[in-house]
Design an enzyme around this catalytic site. Sequence first.
Site, PDB file in Angstrom:
ATOM      1  CB  SER A   1      -1.146   0.077   1.655  1.00  0.00           C
ATOM      2  OG  SER A   1      -1.994   0.436   0.794  1.00  0.00           O
TER       3      SER A   1
ATOM      4  CG  ASP B   1      -3.732  -2.339   0.587  1.00  0.00           C
ATOM      5  OD1 ASP B   1      -3.012  -2.886   1.296  1.00  0.00           O
ATOM      6  OD2 ASP B   1      -4.632  -1.107   0.947  1.00  0.00           O
TER       7      ASP B   1
END
Length: 347
Positions: A47, A199
């Site tokens: 991320s 993610d």
Amino acid sequence: MDGATQTKTAIGVALQGGGAHGAFTWGVLDELLSDHTLSITALSGASAGAMNAAVAATGLVEGGPEGARAALAAFWRAVNREAKRLAPYISLMDETPNFTAATTAWMNLFQLGHVSITPHPANGRPAQVLLEGVVEEHVDLRALRSPNAPRLFISATQVRTGQARIFTNEDLSIEAIVASACLPMAFPAVIIDGEEYWDGGYSANPPIVPLVLEAGHDDVVLVTVNPIQREKVPESPARIPDRLSEMAFNQTLVKDMRSIALLKAELDGRPPVCGVPFIEAISNLRLHEIQNEDAMRSFSSKSKMFPSWELLSDLHELGTETAKHWMRRHRPNVGVTGTADFEDRYL
């Protein structure tokens, strides 16, 4: 080769994700890059950690440590700039002292009322496009594939299987970096090689085992952003999802750290293990962690989505000061012994 270069200690850094709270990691990296006795030769991330890693690596290739520091500063400036384009109220946060905290409180009250907004990934596509543009502007894939580039390990989560895919210098793309920061309820999945990705924080936050196995040195510095423990149990519908998300994003890290701690304890005092790469790497591993759990608890989880310059600057300063404190205390141990507090943090 001069003396300063000869005395440098090679380290890998593993960078946890956390949205705008990744500016804390920016501050930590700023300080590590300022130390001329350290050399960052490998980075892993998920991320926001993936973006910090890719931007820092680009800067290292193009301009050494000072180039990496400049690249990170420019990247976070661009994040704030593009956020203001998409959400003009962030300009108010930049211009009004304490507006970030006030806005977060207002959002909490709004969600407790009768009016609600149902999130949908498709609604986040404009923001995703802007983020992709920022990444493309500040990450040079050609530089990252050069022989002198730091090794990179970037995680994204394959939606179909739930497994982590670790992208390295050879197969890294702008899409992979964006996929690593693709929150399922905020953005549409990113398609790479016919597979959809979310993610990387859900499956490897950050990737530690690949970094340990392939980085080629024994000192790894873990930089964590998300608090593992909270003093209060959330009770409102607005705050419970935040804590659930936080727990989900910490789960893989806690699992990896527990496994490493238990294995190192089992190997402690035994002769070096040869012939089994993973066991040998863990046996030789000197793990360090830079974190400021107490301070990070004071930042609302919702502020991860509001990259005001006030917030980013505060987090950058916090990260820098935290790293300075860590360096004063632990720098003599780097290259000698690990300093991570396994027992209190992860067992």
